[in-house]
Design a protein around this motif. Structure first.
Motif, PDB file in Angstrom:
ATOM      1  N   LYS A  34       0.834  -1.205   0.000  1.00 51.24           N
ATOM      2  CA  LYS A  34       0.000   0.000   0.000  1.00 51.24           C
ATOM      3  C   LYS A  34       0.868   1.254   0.000  1.00 51.24           C
ATOM      4  CE  LYS A  34      -4.048  -1.983   2.258  1.00 51.24           C
ATOM      5  NZ  LYS A  34      -4.895  -1.996   3.463  1.00 51.24           N
ATOM      6  N   GLY A  35       1.944   1.217   0.771  1.00 49.84           N
ATOM      7  CA  GLY A  35       2.847   2.365   0.813  1.00 49.84           C
ATOM      8  C   GLY A  35       3.503   2.626  -0.531  1.00 49.84           C
ATOM      9  N   MET A  36       3.926   1.560  -1.203  1.00 47.61           N
ATOM     10  CA  MET A  36       4.539   1.711  -2.526  1.00 47.61           C
ATOM     11  C   MET A  36       3.519   2.253  -3.533  1.00 47.61           C
ATOM     12  SD  MET A  36       7.672   0.918  -2.231  1.00 47.61           S
ATOM     13  CE  MET A  36       8.251   0.613  -3.873  1.00 47.61           C
ATOM     14  N   ALA A  37       2.271   1.809  -3.442  1.00 45.19           N
ATOM     15  CA  ALA A  37       1.223   2.301  -4.339  1.00 45.19           C
ATOM     16  C   ALA A  37       0.966   3.787  -4.095  1.00 45.19           C
ATOM     17  CB  ALA A  37      -0.058   1.504  -4.150  1.00 45.19           C
ATOM     18  N   GLN A  38       0.966   4.209  -2.839  1.00 46.67           N
ATOM     19  CA  GLN A  38       0.760   5.619  -2.522  1.00 46.67           C
ATOM     20  C   GLN A  38       1.904   6.474  -3.060  1.00 46.67           C
ATOM     21  OE1 GLN A  38       0.225   5.693   1.711  1.00 46.67           O
ATOM     22  NE2 GLN A  38      -1.955   5.178   1.594  1.00 46.67           N
ATOM     23  N   ILE A  39       3.121   5.975  -2.954  1.00 52.35           N
ATOM     24  CA  ILE A  39       4.265   6.716  -3.482  1.00 52.35           C
ATOM     25  C   ILE A  39       4.162   6.844  -4.995  1.00 52.35           C
ATOM     26  CG2 ILE A  39       6.772   6.582  -3.852  1.00 52.35           C
ATOM     27  CD1 ILE A  39       6.983   5.407  -1.037  1.00 52.35           C
ATOM     28  N   LYS A  40       3.776   5.761  -5.661  1.00 55.41           N
ATOM     29  CA  LYS A  40       3.625   5.792  -7.117  1.00 55.41           C
ATOM     30  C   LYS A  40       2.545   6.783  -7.525  1.00 55.41           C
ATOM     31  CE  LYS A  40       2.777   2.807 -11.075  1.00 55.41           C
ATOM     32  NZ  LYS A  40       2.455   1.458 -11.528  1.00 55.41           N
ATOM     33  N   ASN A  41       1.411   6.770  -6.840  1.00 55.42           N
ATOM     34  CA  ASN A  41       0.331   7.701  -7.161  1.00 55.42           C
ATOM     35  C   ASN A  41       0.762   9.142  -6.935  1.00 55.42           C
ATOM     36  OD1 ASN A  41      -1.416   5.648  -7.885  1.00 55.42           O
ATOM     37  ND2 ASN A  41      -2.322   5.485  -5.842  1.00 55.42           N
ATOM     38  N   ALA A  42       1.513   9.381  -5.858  1.00 59.70           N
ATOM     39  CA  ALA A  42       1.971  10.738  -5.571  1.00 59.70           C
ATOM     40  C   ALA A  42       2.919  11.235  -6.659  1.00 59.70           C
ATOM     41  CB  ALA A  42       2.651  10.784  -4.207  1.00 59.70           C
ATOM     42  N   THR A  43       3.833  10.390  -7.109  1.00 59.50           N
ATOM     43  CA  THR A  43       4.751  10.822  -8.172  1.00 59.50           C
ATOM     44  C   THR A  43       4.018  11.064  -9.481  1.00 59.50           C
ATOM     45  OG1 THR A  43       5.307   8.522  -8.665  1.00 59.50           O
ATOM     46  CG2 THR A  43       6.784   9.697  -7.183  1.00 59.50           C
ATOM     47  N   ASN A  44       3.011  10.251  -9.777  1.00 55.49           N
ATOM     48  CA  ASN A  44       2.220  10.478 -10.995  1.00 55.49           C
ATOM     49  C   ASN A  44       1.449  11.788 -10.912  1.00 55.49           C
ATOM     50  OD1 ASN A  44       3.086   8.137 -12.232  1.00 55.49           O
ATOM     51  ND2 ASN A  44       1.348   6.925 -11.537  1.00 55.49           N
ATOM     52  N   GLU A  45       0.930  12.119  -9.732  1.00 51.83           N
ATOM     53  CA  GLU A  45       0.221  13.382  -9.561  1.00 51.83           C
ATOM     54  C   GLU A  45       1.167  14.563  -9.727  1.00 51.83           C
ATOM     55  OE1 GLU A  45      -1.863  13.413  -5.847  1.00 51.83           O
ATOM     56  OE2 GLU A  45      -3.082  11.678  -6.360  1.00 51.83           O
ATOM     57  N   ILE A  46       2.373  14.435  -9.200  1.00 55.38           N
ATOM     58  CA  ILE A  46       3.352  15.514  -9.336  1.00 55.38           C
ATOM     59  C   ILE A  46       3.716  15.719 -10.802  1.00 55.38           C
ATOM     60  CG2 ILE A  46       5.747  16.162  -8.825  1.00 55.38           C
ATOM     61  CD1 ILE A  46       5.363  14.818  -6.084  1.00 55.38           C
ATOM     62  N   LYS A  47       3.919  14.624 -11.522  1.00 61.73           N
ATOM     63  CA  LYS A  47       4.232  14.724 -12.954  1.00 61.73           C
ATOM     64  C   LYS A  47       3.107  15.419 -13.710  1.00 61.73           C
ATOM     65  CE  LYS A  47       7.061  10.566 -13.341  1.00 61.73           C
ATOM     66  NZ  LYS A  47       7.124   9.207 -13.920  1.00 61.73           N
ATOM     67  N   SER A  48       1.869  15.030 -13.429  1.00 61.36           N
ATOM     68  CA  SER A  48       0.741  15.631 -14.144  1.00 61.36           C
ATOM     69  C   SER A  48       0.599  17.112 -13.795  1.00 61.36           C
ATOM     70  CB  SER A  48      -0.551  14.879 -13.851  1.00 61.36           C
ATOM     71  OG  SER A  48      -0.909  15.010 -12.494  1.00 61.36           O
ATOM     72  N   GLU A  49       0.853  17.486 -12.545  1.00 59.77           N
ATOM     73  CA  GLU A  49       0.789  18.898 -12.162  1.00 59.77           C
ATOM     74  C   GLU A  49       1.864  19.712 -12.872  1.00 59.77           C
ATOM     75  OE1 GLU A  49      -1.341  20.707 -10.309  1.00 59.77           O
ATOM     76  OE2 GLU A  49      -2.593  18.907 -10.215  1.00 59.77           O
ATOM     77  N   ILE A  50       3.049  19.159 -12.997  1.00 56.69           N
ATOM     78  CA  ILE A  50       4.122  19.860 -13.704  1.00 56.69           C
ATOM     79  C   ILE A  50       3.753  20.035 -15.171  1.00 56.69           C
ATOM     80  CG2 ILE A  50       6.510  19.629 -14.518  1.00 56.69           C
ATOM     81  CD1 ILE A  50       7.159  18.342 -11.804  1.00 56.69           C
ATOM     82  N   GLN A  51       3.197  18.987 -15.790  1.00 53.84           N
ATOM     83  CA  GLN A  51       2.803  19.084 -17.193  1.00 53.84           C
ATOM     84  C   GLN A  51       1.682  20.097 -17.385  1.00 53.84           C
ATOM     85  OE1 GLN A  51       1.948  15.056 -18.313  1.00 53.84           O
ATOM     86  NE2 GLN A  51       4.113  14.537 -18.626  1.00 53.84           N
ATOM     87  N   LYS A  52       0.712  20.125 -16.471  1.00 53.86           N
ATOM     88  CA  LYS A  52      -0.371  21.110 -16.561  1.00 53.86           C
ATOM     89  C   LYS A  52       0.173  22.518 -16.407  1.00 53.86           C
ATOM     90  CE  LYS A  52      -4.102  18.179 -14.830  1.00 53.86           C
ATOM     91  NZ  LYS A  52      -5.031  17.933 -13.700  1.00 53.86           N
ATOM     92  N   GLY A  53       1.091  22.697 -15.473  1.00 59.09           N
ATOM     93  CA  GLY A  53       1.676  24.017 -15.256  1.00 59.09           C
ATOM     94  C   GLY A  53       2.446  24.511 -16.465  1.00 59.09           C
ATOM     95  N   THR A  54       3.177  23.617 -17.112  1.00 59.30           N
ATOM     96  CA  THR A  54       3.918  24.038 -18.300  1.00 59.30           C
ATOM     97  C   THR A  54       2.985  24.360 -19.448  1.00 59.30           C
ATOM     98  OG1 THR A  54       4.242  21.727 -18.955  1.00 59.30           O
ATOM     99  CG2 THR A  54       6.019  22.774 -17.709  1.00 59.30           C
ATOM    100  N   LYS A  55       1.879  23.630 -19.571  1.00 57.45           N
ATOM    101  CA  LYS A  55       0.915  23.939 -20.631  1.00 57.45           C
ATOM    102  C   LYS A  55       0.240  25.283 -20.368  1.00 57.45           C
ATOM    103  CE  LYS A  55      -0.206  19.259 -22.111  1.00 57.45           C
ATOM    104  NZ  LYS A  55      -1.253  18.228 -22.179  1.00 57.45           N
ATOM    105  N   ASP A  56      -0.075  25.562 -19.105  1.00 62.77           N
ATOM    106  CA  ASP A  56      -0.722  26.830 -18.771  1.00 62.77           C
ATOM    107  C   ASP A  56       0.177  28.016 -19.061  1.00 62.77           C
ATOM    108  OD1 ASP A  56      -2.931  25.418 -17.960  1.00 62.77           O
ATOM    109  OD2 ASP A  56      -2.461  25.520 -15.810  1.00 62.77           O
ATOM    110  N   THR A  57       1.465  27.856 -18.835  1.00 68.01           N
ATOM    111  CA  THR A  57       2.399  28.960 -19.079  1.00 68.01           C
ATOM    112  C   THR A  57       2.854  29.022 -20.535  1.00 68.01           C
ATOM    113  OG1 THR A  57       4.290  27.597 -18.413  1.00 68.01           O
ATOM    114  CG2 THR A  57       3.257  28.966 -16.717  1.00 68.01           C
ATOM    115  N   GLY A  58       2.484  28.037 -21.321  1.00 64.47           N
ATOM    116  CA  GLY A  58       2.835  28.038 -22.733  1.00 64.47           C
ATOM    117  C   GLY A  58       4.164  27.374 -23.034  1.00 64.47           C
ATOM    118  N   LEU A  59       4.764  26.724 -22.064  1.00 64.76           N
ATOM    119  CA  LEU A  59       6.019  26.018 -22.294  1.00 64.76           C
ATOM    120  C   LEU A  59       5.730  24.615 -22.786  1.00 64.76           C
ATOM    121  CD1 LEU A  59       8.026  27.016 -19.105  1.00 64.76           C
ATOM    122  CD2 LEU A  59       8.332  27.897 -21.413  1.00 64.76           C
TER     123      LEU A  59
END
Length: 115
Positions: A34-59
Motif C-alpha cells: 500500500k505504501g509503494m502504491a501511494q508513493i507511485k500515485n503521488a509521483t504520478n500526480e506531481i508529474k501531471s501537475e508539472i505538465q499542466k503548469g507548463t501547458k498553462d504557461t505556454g512552455l
C-alpha cells in the motif's frame, strides 16, 4: 536483483521470519505494498501537475528536454567514435553491400518470375 545473491536473500527472509513471526509477515507485506502504491500515485500526480503548469504557461516540456536529449545523443556518438573508430568503417562498408544486394535482387526479379 539489487546485487543480492540467493544465499543473502534466504538469510534476509530468515531474519524477517525471526523478527516478525510468520503471522505478521502478510500484514507487513500488505502495508508495504500500500505504501509503494501511494508513493507511485503521488509521483504520478506531481508529474501531471508539472505538465499542466507548463501547458498553462505556454512552455513545451518536449522542446525543453529535447535539446538536452539531442546533446546527450551527440556526446554519446562522439565518445563512441573516439573509443571505437572502426565502427564508422563498418557502416561505410555496409551501405555499398546493401546497395549491391538490392541491385542483384532487382536484376534477378524478372528472371525468377519467368521460371
Amino acid at each position: 536483483m539489487f546485487g543480492i545473491g540467493g544465499s543473502e536473500l534466504i538469510f534476509i527472509i530468515f531474519v524477517v521470519l525471526m523478527l516478525f513471526g510468520s503471522d505478521k509477515i502478510p500484514e507487513f507485506a500488505r502495508s508495504l505494498g500500500k505504501g509503494m502504491a501511494q508513493i507511485k500515485n503521488a509521483t504520478n500526480e506531481i508529474k501531471s501537475e508539472i505538465q499542466k503548469g507548463t501547458k498553462d504557461t505556454g512552455l513545451d516540456m518536449n522542446s525543453l528536454t529535447g535539446g538536452i536529449t539531442d546533446e546527450i545523443k551527440k556526446a554519446k556518438e562522439e565518445i563512441n567514435k573516439s573509443v571505437n573508430p572502426l565502427s564508422n568503417i563498418t557502416s561505410d562498408i555496409e551501405k555499398p553491400i546493401q546497395q549491391a544486394k538490392e541491385d542483384i535482387e532487382n536484376m534477378t526479379g524478372p528472371i525468377k518470375r519467368q521460371l
